[in-house]
Design a protein around this motif. Structure first.
Motif, PDB file in Angstrom:
ATOM      1  N   MET A 111    -126.642  59.650 -61.099  1.00 31.40           N
ATOM      2  CA  MET A 111    -125.839  60.078 -62.224  1.00 31.40           C
ATOM      3  C   MET A 111    -125.862  61.603 -62.360  1.00 31.40           C
ATOM      4  O   MET A 111    -124.856  62.204 -62.677  1.00 31.40           O
ATOM      5  CB  MET A 111    -126.357  59.393 -63.489  1.00 31.40           C
ATOM      6  N   ALA A 112    -127.007  62.209 -62.112  1.00 32.57           N
ATOM      7  CA  ALA A 112    -127.123  63.659 -62.216  1.00 32.57           C
ATOM      8  C   ALA A 112    -126.275  64.342 -61.151  1.00 32.57           C
ATOM      9  O   ALA A 112    -125.722  65.407 -61.388  1.00 32.57           O
ATOM     10  CB  ALA A 112    -128.580  64.086 -62.088  1.00 32.57           C
ATOM     11  N   MET A 113    -126.162  63.705 -59.988  1.00 33.14           N
ATOM     12  CA  MET A 113    -125.333  64.273 -58.919  1.00 33.14           C
ATOM     13  C   MET A 113    -123.855  64.274 -59.318  1.00 33.14           C
ATOM     14  O   MET A 113    -123.145  65.214 -59.032  1.00 33.14           O
ATOM     15  CB  MET A 113    -125.528  63.483 -57.620  1.00 33.14           C
ATOM     16  N   ALA A 114    -123.404  63.224 -59.996  1.00 30.19           N
ATOM     17  CA  ALA A 114    -122.005  63.149 -60.430  1.00 30.19           C
ATOM     18  C   ALA A 114    -121.712  64.238 -61.453  1.00 30.19           C
ATOM     19  O   ALA A 114    -120.658  64.874 -61.411  1.00 30.19           O
ATOM     20  CB  ALA A 114    -121.698  61.777 -61.005  1.00 30.19           C
ATOM     21  N   ALA A 115    -122.634  64.475 -62.376  1.00 29.82           N
ATOM     22  CA  ALA A 115    -122.449  65.524 -63.376  1.00 29.82           C
ATOM     23  C   ALA A 115    -122.440  66.898 -62.726  1.00 29.82           C
ATOM     24  O   ALA A 115    -121.655  67.773 -63.111  1.00 29.82           O
ATOM     25  CB  ALA A 115    -123.550  65.447 -64.429  1.00 29.82           C
ATOM     26  N   LYS A 116    -123.291  67.079 -61.713  1.00 27.99           N
ATOM     27  CA  LYS A 116    -123.335  68.348 -61.003  1.00 27.99           C
ATOM     28  C   LYS A 116    -122.042  68.578 -60.219  1.00 27.99           C
ATOM     29  O   LYS A 116    -121.505  69.677 -60.185  1.00 27.99           O
ATOM     30  CB  LYS A 116    -124.529  68.359 -60.046  1.00 27.99           C
ATOM     31  N   ALA A 117    -121.514  67.503 -59.611  1.00 25.22           N
ATOM     32  CA  ALA A 117    -120.271  67.616 -58.854  1.00 25.22           C
ATOM     33  C   ALA A 117    -119.107  67.949 -59.783  1.00 25.22           C
ATOM     34  O   ALA A 117    -118.235  68.735 -59.441  1.00 25.22           O
ATOM     35  CB  ALA A 117    -119.985  66.322 -58.105  1.00 25.22           C
ATOM     36  N   ARG A 118    -119.093  67.362 -60.965  1.00 25.74           N
ATOM     37  CA  ARG A 118    -118.031  67.657 -61.929  1.00 25.74           C
ATOM     38  C   ARG A 118    -118.082  69.103 -62.394  1.00 25.74           C
ATOM     39  O   ARG A 118    -117.059  69.714 -62.653  1.00 25.74           O
ATOM     40  CB  ARG A 118    -118.152  66.749 -63.158  1.00 25.74           C
ATOM     41  N   ALA A 119    -119.276  69.651 -62.533  1.00 29.25           N
ATOM     42  CA  ALA A 119    -119.426  71.022 -63.010  1.00 29.25           C
ATOM     43  C   ALA A 119    -118.830  72.019 -62.030  1.00 29.25           C
ATOM     44  O   ALA A 119    -118.395  73.099 -62.427  1.00 29.25           O
ATOM     45  CB  ALA A 119    -120.894  71.334 -63.256  1.00 29.25           C
ATOM     46  N   ASN A 120    -118.774  71.661 -60.764  1.00 29.88           N
ATOM     47  CA  ASN A 120    -118.263  72.580 -59.754  1.00 29.88           C
ATOM     48  C   ASN A 120    -116.768  72.420 -59.490  1.00 29.88           C
ATOM     49  O   ASN A 120    -116.203  73.166 -58.710  1.00 29.88           O
ATOM     50  CB  ASN A 120    -119.032  72.389 -58.435  1.00 29.88           C
ATOM     51  N   VAL A 121    -116.122  71.459 -60.120  1.00 28.76           N
ATOM     52  CA  VAL A 121    -114.701  71.218 -59.898  1.00 28.76           C
ATOM     53  C   VAL A 121    -113.881  72.173 -60.752  1.00 28.76           C
ATOM     54  O   VAL A 121    -114.142  72.339 -61.933  1.00 28.76           O
ATOM     55  CB  VAL A 121    -114.338  69.750 -60.255  1.00 28.76           C
ATOM     56  N   ARG A 122    -112.883  72.794 -60.133  1.00 29.43           N
ATOM     57  CA  ARG A 122    -111.992  73.700 -60.850  1.00 29.43           C
ATOM     58  C   ARG A 122    -110.706  72.953 -61.163  1.00 29.43           C
ATOM     59  O   ARG A 122    -110.019  72.497 -60.261  1.00 29.43           O
ATOM     60  CB  ARG A 122    -111.711  74.928 -60.010  1.00 29.43           C
ATOM     61  N   LEU A 123    -110.380  72.841 -62.433  1.00 31.78           N
ATOM     62  CA  LEU A 123    -109.189  72.121 -62.858  1.00 31.78           C
ATOM     63  C   LEU A 123    -108.039  73.094 -63.104  1.00 31.78           C
ATOM     64  O   LEU A 123    -108.254  74.247 -63.475  1.00 31.78           O
ATOM     65  CB  LEU A 123    -109.479  71.348 -64.151  1.00 31.78           C
ATOM     66  N   PRO A 124    -106.805  72.624 -62.921  1.00 37.09           N
ATOM     67  CA  PRO A 124    -105.648  73.476 -63.237  1.00 37.09           C
ATOM     68  C   PRO A 124    -105.654  73.863 -64.716  1.00 37.09           C
ATOM     69  O   PRO A 124    -106.191  73.115 -65.549  1.00 37.09           O
ATOM     70  CB  PRO A 124    -104.445  72.578 -62.918  1.00 37.09           C
ATOM     71  N   PRO A 125    -105.048  74.982 -65.082  1.00 38.02           N
ATOM     72  CA  PRO A 125    -105.118  75.455 -66.473  1.00 38.02           C
ATOM     73  C   PRO A 125    -104.426  74.540 -67.484  1.00 38.02           C
ATOM     74  O   PRO A 125    -104.783  74.540 -68.650  1.00 38.02           O
ATOM     75  CB  PRO A 125    -104.438  76.823 -66.430  1.00 38.02           C
ATOM     76  N   GLU A 126    -103.447  73.746 -67.050  1.00 36.44           N
ATOM     77  CA  GLU A 126    -102.737  72.883 -68.003  1.00 36.44           C
ATOM     78  C   GLU A 126    -103.530  71.638 -68.385  1.00 36.44           C
ATOM     79  O   GLU A 126    -103.205  70.959 -69.350  1.00 36.44           O
ATOM     80  CB  GLU A 126    -101.366  72.465 -67.469  1.00 36.44           C
ATOM     81  N   VAL A 127    -104.594  71.333 -67.653  1.00 34.62           N
ATOM     82  CA  VAL A 127    -105.391  70.133 -67.926  1.00 34.62           C
ATOM     83  C   VAL A 127    -106.251  70.373 -69.167  1.00 34.62           C
ATOM     84  O   VAL A 127    -106.935  71.377 -69.278  1.00 34.62           O
ATOM     85  CB  VAL A 127    -106.290  69.785 -66.719  1.00 34.62           C
ATOM     86  N   ASN A 128    -106.170  69.435 -70.128  1.00 43.37           N
ATOM     87  CA  ASN A 128    -107.052  69.494 -71.288  1.00 43.37           C
ATOM     88  C   ASN A 128    -107.353  68.087 -71.782  1.00 43.37           C
ATOM     89  O   ASN A 128    -106.878  67.108 -71.205  1.00 43.37           O
ATOM     90  CB  ASN A 128    -106.479  70.390 -72.402  1.00 43.37           C
ATOM     91  N   ARG A 129    -108.129  67.961 -72.844  1.00 46.23           N
ATOM     92  CA  ARG A 129    -108.582  66.660 -73.331  1.00 46.23           C
ATOM     93  C   ARG A 129    -107.516  65.913 -74.122  1.00 46.23           C
ATOM     94  O   ARG A 129    -107.672  64.746 -74.421  1.00 46.23           O
ATOM     95  CB  ARG A 129    -109.805  66.837 -74.240  1.00 46.23           C
TER      96      ARG A 129
END
Length: 120
Positions: free
Chosen positions: A1-19
């Motif tokens: 689970m910690a690896m998945a959170a770490k992988a997400r932290a390094n992903v760069r999302l396009p600027p239009e993406v939001n919650r």
């Protein structure tokens, strides 16, 4: 689970993406429970606002806790058929909604300046 959170932290999302997702072409008879069932499959939801006024019927705002859940829902539910209608799922863009108001205000200011300086 910690690896998945770490992988997400390094992903760069396009600027239009939001919650916040803006959903169009919803069936008028869809309930909030149906919306929670459909969108809740992709992650925890903070809020769903379904339009009830005549000019907002068939639309909704869906707010996710996590931006990656919103991204997954947008990718998977765009074009999804529910109750005979194909959903249009977009990322909410707050600046886009206010442009018309800003344009009207600038036009009023321009007209006032033209009258002040006699450029009519």
């Amino acid at each position: 689970m910690a690896m998945a959170a770490k992988a997400r932290a390094n992903v760069r999302l396009p600027p239009e993406v939001n919650r916040i997702l803006f959903v169009r072409n919803l069936p008028f008879k869809i309930t909030s429970e149906d919306m929670y069932d459909l969108f809740g499959k992709y992650g925890p939801l903070r809020q769903i606002r379904v339009g009830t006024a005549n000019d907002t019927r068939g639309t909704a705002f869906v707010v996710y806790e996590d931006i990656f859940d919103a991204k997954a829902a947008c990718e998977h539910l765009s074009g999804f058929n529910i109750m005979g209608r194909y959903l249009i799922v977009l990322y909410h863009n707050a600046q886009k909604g206010g442009k018309k108001k800003d344009l009207d205000k600038r036009e009023e200011e321009l007209n006032a300046a033209k009258q002040k300086y006699g450029m009519d």
